[in-house]
Design a protein around this motif. Structure first.
Motif, PDB file in Angstrom:
ATOM      1  N   VAL A 195     -15.319  -9.487  -2.454  1.00  0.00           N
ATOM      2  CA  VAL A 195     -16.318  -9.761  -3.491  1.00  0.00           C
ATOM      3  C   VAL A 195     -17.000  -8.436  -3.838  1.00  0.00           C
ATOM      4  N   PRO A 196     -17.522  -8.320  -5.068  1.00  0.00           N
ATOM      5  CA  PRO A 196     -18.077  -7.027  -5.475  1.00  0.00           C
ATOM      6  C   PRO A 196     -19.270  -6.619  -4.616  1.00  0.00           C
ATOM      7  N   ALA A 206     -15.605  -3.201  -3.000  1.00  0.00           N
ATOM      8  CA  ALA A 206     -15.657  -4.578  -2.512  1.00  0.00           C
ATOM      9  C   ALA A 206     -16.281  -4.657  -1.129  1.00  0.00           C
ATOM     10  N   THR A 207     -16.866  -5.816  -0.851  1.00  0.00           N
ATOM     11  CA  THR A 207     -17.172  -6.226   0.517  1.00  0.00           C
ATOM     12  C   THR A 207     -16.035  -7.161   0.928  1.00  0.00           C
ATOM     13  N   VAL A 208     -15.488  -6.942   2.124  1.00  0.00           N
ATOM     14  CA  VAL A 208     -14.289  -7.677   2.547  1.00  0.00           C
ATOM     15  C   VAL A 208     -14.613  -8.611   3.707  1.00  0.00           C
ATOM     16  N   ARG A 209     -14.143  -9.842   3.590  1.00  0.00           N
ATOM     17  CA  ARG A 209     -14.165 -10.754   4.746  1.00  0.00           C
ATOM     18  C   ARG A 209     -12.725 -11.059   5.115  1.00  0.00           C
ATOM     19  N   LEU A 210     -12.386 -10.860   6.390  1.00  0.00           N
ATOM     20  CA  LEU A 210     -11.020 -11.121   6.837  1.00  0.00           C
ATOM     21  C   LEU A 210     -10.872 -12.566   7.278  1.00  0.00           C
ATOM     22  N   ARG A 211      -9.742 -13.157   6.962  1.00  0.00           N
ATOM     23  CA  ARG A 211      -9.429 -14.552   7.327  1.00  0.00           C
ATOM     24  C   ARG A 211     -10.658 -15.444   7.095  1.00  0.00           C
ATOM     25  N   MET A 231     -22.308  -5.734 -15.110  1.00  0.00           N
ATOM     26  CA  MET A 231     -21.286  -6.321 -14.222  1.00  0.00           C
ATOM     27  C   MET A 231     -21.616  -7.780 -13.971  1.00  0.00           C
ATOM     28  N   GLY A 232     -20.637  -8.645 -14.120  1.00  0.00           N
ATOM     29  CA  GLY A 232     -20.879 -10.069 -13.913  1.00  0.00           C
ATOM     30  C   GLY A 232     -21.006 -10.394 -12.440  1.00  0.00           C
ATOM     31  N   SER A 233     -20.885 -11.652 -12.142  1.00  0.00           N
ATOM     32  CA  SER A 233     -21.086 -12.088 -10.764  1.00  0.00           C
ATOM     33  C   SER A 233     -19.847 -11.902  -9.906  1.00  0.00           C
ATOM     34  N   GLY A 234     -18.715 -11.577 -10.524  1.00  0.00           N
ATOM     35  CA  GLY A 234     -17.493 -11.455  -9.735  1.00  0.00           C
ATOM     36  C   GLY A 234     -16.493 -10.540 -10.407  1.00  0.00           C
ATOM     37  N   TYR A 235     -15.314 -10.493  -9.829  1.00  0.00           N
ATOM     38  CA  TYR A 235     -14.247  -9.695 -10.416  1.00  0.00           C
ATOM     39  C   TYR A 235     -13.589 -10.465 -11.555  1.00  0.00           C
ATOM     40  N   SER A 236     -13.005  -9.708 -12.489  1.00  0.00           N
ATOM     41  CA  SER A 236     -12.300 -10.334 -13.612  1.00  0.00           C
ATOM     42  C   SER A 236     -10.797 -10.335 -13.328  1.00  0.00           C
ATOM     43  N   ALA A 237     -10.082 -11.152 -14.113  1.00  0.00           N
ATOM     44  CA  ALA A 237      -8.624 -11.194 -13.986  1.00  0.00           C
ATOM     45  C   ALA A 237      -8.021  -9.818 -14.264  1.00  0.00           C
ATOM     46  N   GLU A 238      -8.624  -9.079 -15.197  1.00  0.00           N
ATOM     47  CA  GLU A 238      -8.093  -7.747 -15.530  1.00  0.00           C
ATOM     48  C   GLU A 238      -8.303  -6.785 -14.356  1.00  0.00           C
ATOM     49  N   GLN A 239      -9.468  -6.851 -13.710  1.00  0.00           N
ATOM     50  CA  GLN A 239      -9.694  -5.994 -12.535  1.00  0.00           C
ATOM     51  C   GLN A 239      -8.691  -6.319 -11.428  1.00  0.00           C
ATOM     52  N   LEU A 240      -8.406  -7.612 -11.252  1.00  0.00           N
ATOM     53  CA  LEU A 240      -7.415  -8.000 -10.239  1.00  0.00           C
ATOM     54  C   LEU A 240      -6.045  -7.435 -10.593  1.00  0.00           C
ATOM     55  N   GLY A 243     -13.995 -13.931  -6.588  1.00  0.00           N
ATOM     56  CA  GLY A 243     -13.522 -13.065  -5.498  1.00  0.00           C
ATOM     57  C   GLY A 243     -12.022 -12.904  -5.580  1.00  0.00           C
ATOM     58  N   ILE A 244     -11.534 -11.753  -5.107  1.00  0.00           N
ATOM     59  CA  ILE A 244     -10.098 -11.517  -5.040  1.00  0.00           C
ATOM     60  C   ILE A 244      -9.639 -11.876  -3.630  1.00  0.00           C
ATOM     61  N   GLU A 245      -8.583 -12.688  -3.522  1.00  0.00           N
ATOM     62  CA  GLU A 245      -8.076 -13.081  -2.217  1.00  0.00           C
ATOM     63  C   GLU A 245      -6.645 -12.581  -2.028  1.00  0.00           C
ATOM     64  N   VAL A 246      -6.371 -12.128  -0.809  1.00  0.00           N
ATOM     65  CA  VAL A 246      -5.043 -11.645  -0.437  1.00  0.00           C
ATOM     66  C   VAL A 246      -4.426 -12.698   0.477  1.00  0.00           C
ATOM     67  N   LEU A 247      -3.223 -13.142   0.118  1.00  0.00           N
ATOM     68  CA  LEU A 247      -2.568 -14.206   0.880  1.00  0.00           C
ATOM     69  C   LEU A 247      -1.195 -13.755   1.353  1.00  0.00           C
ATOM     70  N   VAL A 248      -0.780 -14.267   2.498  1.00  0.00           N
ATOM     71  CA  VAL A 248       0.617 -14.131   2.923  1.00  0.00           C
ATOM     72  C   VAL A 248       1.444 -15.081   2.071  1.00  0.00           C
ATOM     73  N   ASP A 249       2.533 -14.562   1.503  1.00  0.00           N
ATOM     74  CA  ASP A 249       3.440 -15.396   0.713  1.00  0.00           C
ATOM     75  C   ASP A 249       4.431 -16.055   1.680  1.00  0.00           C
ATOM     76  N   ALA A 250       4.200 -17.335   1.937  1.00  0.00           N
ATOM     77  CA  ALA A 250       5.006 -18.048   2.938  1.00  0.00           C
ATOM     78  C   ALA A 250       6.489 -18.060   2.572  1.00  0.00           C
ATOM     79  N   ALA A 251       6.802 -17.932   1.280  1.00  0.00           N
ATOM     80  CA  ALA A 251       8.198 -17.960   0.857  1.00  0.00           C
ATOM     81  C   ALA A 251       8.926 -16.667   1.203  1.00  0.00           C
ATOM     82  N   ARG A 252       8.166 -15.642   1.631  1.00  0.00           N
ATOM     83  CA  ARG A 252       8.785 -14.339   1.922  1.00  0.00           C
ATOM     84  C   ARG A 252       8.658 -13.969   3.397  1.00  0.00           C
ATOM     85  N   ARG A 253       8.594 -14.973   4.230  1.00  0.00           N
ATOM     86  CA  ARG A 253       8.580 -14.688   5.671  1.00  0.00           C
ATOM     87  C   ARG A 253       9.983 -14.291   6.126  1.00  0.00           C
ATOM     88  N   LEU A 254      10.047 -13.607   7.265  1.00  0.00           N
ATOM     89  CA  LEU A 254      11.330 -13.226   7.880  1.00  0.00           C
ATOM     90  C   LEU A 254      11.434 -13.963   9.212  1.00  0.00           C
TER      91      LEU A 254
END
Length: 324
Positions: free
Chosen positions: A98-99, A80-85, A1-10, A37-48
């Motif tokens: 991150v893995p 994964a280990t998760v860090r919020l915000r 396993m490398g140092s991070g996640y791959s594009a395919e894993q994402l 690392g894999i990051e989860v973002l709010v898509d600002a273009a899809r706000r209500l």
């Protein structure tokens, strides 16, 4: 396993992440790979802006997608280990994964993961069969496992008191033309990758209904097809109401929804009492709980249905550009 996640894993994990629920099924998330690392973002273009001016709903939805992402990675043997915000200067990044040390998935992770593809919001009336005690207990445990609480409203008087709060919140929201227009803009008569299909919208509301329902262009129901007279109503709450609490609540929500799906239960979500601040406070006081209600669910046994469509995964990915 490398140092991070791959594009395919994402890409593989994001295929499951996008199956999370969101207000009006707007799917307000993006996923990117940054420094392994894999990051989860709010898509600002899809706000209500009318329905969700504070961004609460988008953060809850992204938290639910984050929970699916965590499960998918764990089941693939790459938890994964998760860090919020993680970045104060980038508030739209809700999490960074991150893995962690590789390990085998637990039986619970495997059964919750298997429920991702089957979960859907069932807005139709449920059967009268009560939800058994052990299933109720499991739902509460699912919320606790994600640092939230789940209050089940048991008995006619508790449900009726909640119904009053919910109907008054619903009326406040429906009086706003921008709110109504925004909801109507996300109803889909033809096949579409987002929004609420008319076929999934549930039947039209009627005066005798105990609980309010948003109109997604449903059809009038047949005589005698009323909603269950004693629904099991569950309120999910978090310790606080910061942006992080809302992401945490989204993870707890998805864990509860998948636990319900795994137990053969149907769920529909009601957020009107959470969207109106005075109603939310009234609900909190009526429960006598510390913390903040973040979602209300109606839980029972329902007719089979199918999940609503999702956008193609490549539309929600931001992959690193390799300069060669």
């Amino acid at each position: 396993m490398g140092s991070g996640y791959s594009a395919e894993q994402l890409r593989v994990a994001a295929t499951d992440a996008v199956r999370a629920p969101s207000l009006h099924n707007v799917q307000p998330w993006r996923f990117r790979l940054r420094d392994g690392g894999i990051e989860v973002l709010v898509d600002a273009a899809r706000r209500l802006p009318a329905t969700d001016p504070s961004g609460w709903g988008a953060r809850v939805a992204c938290g639910a997608a984050l929970f699916n992402l965590r499960l998918a990675l764990a089941v693939a043997g790459a938890p994964a280990t998760v860090r919020l915000r993680p970045y104060p200067s980038e508030p739209d990044v809700v999490a960074r994964l991150v893995p962690d040390l590789p390990r085998r998935p637990t039986p619970v992770e495997q059964s919750l993961y298997a429920a991702i593809a089957r979960r859907f919001s069932n807005r139709a009336p449920f059967w009268p069969d009560p939800v058994p005690a052990d299933a109720r207990w499991q739902l509460g445990e699912a919320a606790r496992a994600e640092f939230c609480w789940l209050e089940l409203l048991i008995g006619v008087s508790a449900v009726n008191a909640f119904a009053e709060i919910a109907h008054s919140a619903h009326r406040v929201l429906e009086r706003d033309p921008a709110y109504r227009a925004e909801r109507e803009a996300w109803v889909r008569a033809a096949h579409a990758p987002d929004g609420v299909p008319v076929t999934a919208g549930g039947p039209l509301a009627e005066p005798q209904d105990l609980l309010p329902s948003r109109s997604f262009g449903g059809r009038p129901r047949a005589a005698g097809r009323d909603f269950e007279p004693e629904p099991l109503v569950a309120v999910l709450g978090s310790p606080g109401n910061t942006a992080i609490d809302q992401v945490v609540a989204g993870q707890a929500l998805q864990r509860v929804l998948l636990t319900a799906t795994d137990a053969g239960l149907s769920v529909s979500m009601m957020s009107q009492p959470v969207e109106v601040p005075s109603a939310r406070e009234q609900l909190r006081m009526s429960l006598g709980r510390f913390g903040t209600p973040q979602m209300v669910m109606r839980i029972g046994y329902g007719q089979p249905g199918r999940p609503t469509p999702r956008r193609m995964v490549d539309e929600v990915l931001d992959l690193p550009v390799h300069h060669g």
